[in-house]
Scaffold this active site. Structure first.
Site, PDB file in Angstrom:
ATOM      1  CG  ASP A 182     101.928 114.653   5.987  1.00 44.74           C
ATOM      2  OD1 ASP A 182     101.217 114.364   4.998  1.00 44.74           O
ATOM      3  OD2 ASP A 182     101.734 114.174   7.112  1.00 44.74           O
ATOM      4  CG  PHE A 230     105.904 108.017   1.515  1.00 40.88           C
ATOM      5  CD1 PHE A 230     104.585 107.592   1.563  1.00 40.88           C
ATOM      6  CD2 PHE A 230     106.261 109.158   2.229  1.00 40.88           C
ATOM      7  CE1 PHE A 230     103.633 108.279   2.311  1.00 40.88           C
ATOM      8  CE2 PHE A 230     105.319 109.860   2.976  1.00 40.88           C
ATOM      9  CZ  PHE A 230     104.003 109.414   3.019  1.00 40.88           C
ATOM     10  NE  ARG A 264     101.040 118.744   6.395  1.00 45.50           N
ATOM     11  CZ  ARG A 264     100.320 117.732   5.930  1.00 45.50           C
ATOM     12  NH1 ARG A 264     100.275 117.504   4.641  1.00 45.50           N
ATOM     13  NH2 ARG A 264      99.652 116.938   6.750  1.00 45.50           N
ATOM     14  CG  ASP A 321      99.187 105.693  -2.612  1.00 41.25           C
ATOM     15  OD1 ASP A 321      99.991 105.253  -3.440  1.00 41.25           O
ATOM     16  OD2 ASP A 321      99.147 105.296  -1.436  1.00 41.25           O
ATOM     17  CE  LYS A 369     102.602 107.407  -3.934  1.00 41.23           C
ATOM     18  NZ  LYS A 369     103.284 107.028  -2.665  1.00 41.23           N
ATOM     19  CD  GLU A 393      94.159 114.534  -2.507  1.00 45.43           C
ATOM     20  OE1 GLU A 393      94.552 115.544  -1.903  1.00 45.43           O
ATOM     21  OE2 GLU A 393      93.632 113.559  -1.939  1.00 45.43           O
ATOM     22  CG  ASP A 394      98.212 115.609  -1.323  1.00 46.96           C
ATOM     23  OD1 ASP A 394      97.291 114.837  -1.685  1.00 46.96           O
ATOM     24  OD2 ASP A 394      98.721 115.552  -0.191  1.00 46.96           O
TER      25      ASP A 394
HETATM   26  P1  IMP Z   1      94.678 107.204  -1.664  1.00 47.38           P
HETATM   27  O1  IMP Z   1      93.292 107.114  -1.125  1.00 47.38           O
HETATM   28  O2  IMP Z   1      95.458 105.940  -1.432  1.00 47.38           O
HETATM   29  O3  IMP Z   1      94.737 107.639  -3.096  1.00 47.38           O
HETATM   30  O4  IMP Z   1      95.379 108.244  -0.716  1.00 47.38           O
HETATM   31  C1  IMP Z   1      95.897 109.424  -1.128  1.00 47.38           C
HETATM   32  C2  IMP Z   1      96.382 110.165   0.097  1.00 47.38           C
HETATM   33  O5  IMP Z   1      97.443 109.429   0.762  1.00 47.38           O
HETATM   34  C3  IMP Z   1      96.983 111.482  -0.322  1.00 47.38           C
HETATM   35  O6  IMP Z   1      96.031 112.503  -0.289  1.00 47.38           O
HETATM   36  C4  IMP Z   1      98.088 111.675   0.690  1.00 47.38           C
HETATM   37  O7  IMP Z   1      97.570 112.303   1.847  1.00 47.38           O
HETATM   38  C5  IMP Z   1      98.515 110.279   1.069  1.00 47.38           C
HETATM   39  N1  IMP Z   1      99.717 109.865   0.310  1.00 47.38           N
HETATM   40  C6  IMP Z   1      99.802 108.900  -0.627  1.00 47.38           C
HETATM   41  N2  IMP Z   1     101.036 108.775  -1.114  1.00 47.38           N
HETATM   42  C7  IMP Z   1     101.783 109.703  -0.471  1.00 47.38           C
HETATM   43  C8  IMP Z   1     103.172 110.089  -0.567  1.00 47.38           C
HETATM   44  O8  IMP Z   1     103.986 109.548  -1.328  1.00 47.38           O
HETATM   45  N3  IMP Z   1     103.558 111.093   0.267  1.00 47.38           N
HETATM   46  C9  IMP Z   1     102.712 111.720   1.122  1.00 47.38           C
HETATM   47  N4  IMP Z   1     101.402 111.410   1.222  1.00 47.38           N
HETATM   48  C10 IMP Z   1     100.935 110.401   0.433  1.00 47.38           C
HETATM   49 MG    MG Z   2      95.899 113.994   1.350  1.00 46.66          MG
END
Ligand code: IMP
Ligand code: MG
Length: 173
Positions: free
Chosen positions: A156, A149, A162, A100, A128, A96-97
């Protein structure tokens, strides 16, 4: 106006992170075939950089998912694109990238475990933890970042940025 001039993580720091993660994975999965599942779209660059450093036999597949919070439920997973490989009995690594809140991967993990993999681990480029609302902890974490962010290296803002080869902080005025 969107300002992306502040570099948080340099290209060189990303290369060091990739080398470290690959060394950990090459040690932990030595000689064991691994199914790598990259999460689209954000992880496409990280996934391609990481797999080229892996030494065990590797199968690469991709999924595209999103999570949303409903009125009464804590969260639902939408699978926009499923992987094509059958992971039953296999060692699987989700790539995963960024994590959050952790909602997306917590739900995805629950779904994929139903398919009976031999093991299922998570590798994220960025984490994060300050924003977490689930118990989710990545098994492999590249770089922990503050609650900001970020864009670049696959990540993105509305589909843009990206292509940056470093990580920038987004400032909106
Ligand atoms: P989560 O379900 O809140 O953990 O969501 C994670 C997803 O939100 C990641 O796969 C990203 O696509 C997006 N995301 C969360 N934080 C960022 C950020 O700082 N920059 C870009 N995309 C983010
Ligand atoms: Mg994502």
């Amino acid at each position: 106006m969107i300002d992306t001039s502040e570099v948080l993580i340099t290209h060189e720091q990303i290369q060091e992170m990739l080398d470290r993660l690959a060394a950990e994975l090459n040690r932990d999965y030595a000689g064991r075939p691994l199914v790598v599942v990259g999460i689209l779209t954000g992880a496409f660059i990280f996934c391609s950089d990481l797999v080229r450093r892996l030494e065990m036999p590797v199968i690469v597949d991709f999924m595209q998912v999103s999570s949303y919070v409903g009125e009464i439920s804590t969260g639902n997973l939408k699978i926009k694109k499923d992987m094509s490989y059958d992971i039953a009995g296999k060692d699987v690594l989700i790539v995963e990238d960024i994590i959050d809140t952790g909602r997306t991967l917590a739900l995805l993990k629950e779904q994929l475990l139903k398919r009976g993999p031999a093991s299922l681990k998570i590798c994220t480029a960025f984490d994060k933890p300050d924003r977490r609302v689930t118990e989710l902890v990545p098994d492999y974490n590249g770089i922990t970042i503050p609650d900001k962010f970020i864009v670049g290296y696959g990540l993105d803002l509305d589909g843009e940025y990206r292509n940056y080869d470093d990580i920038r902080v987004v400032k909106q005025e």
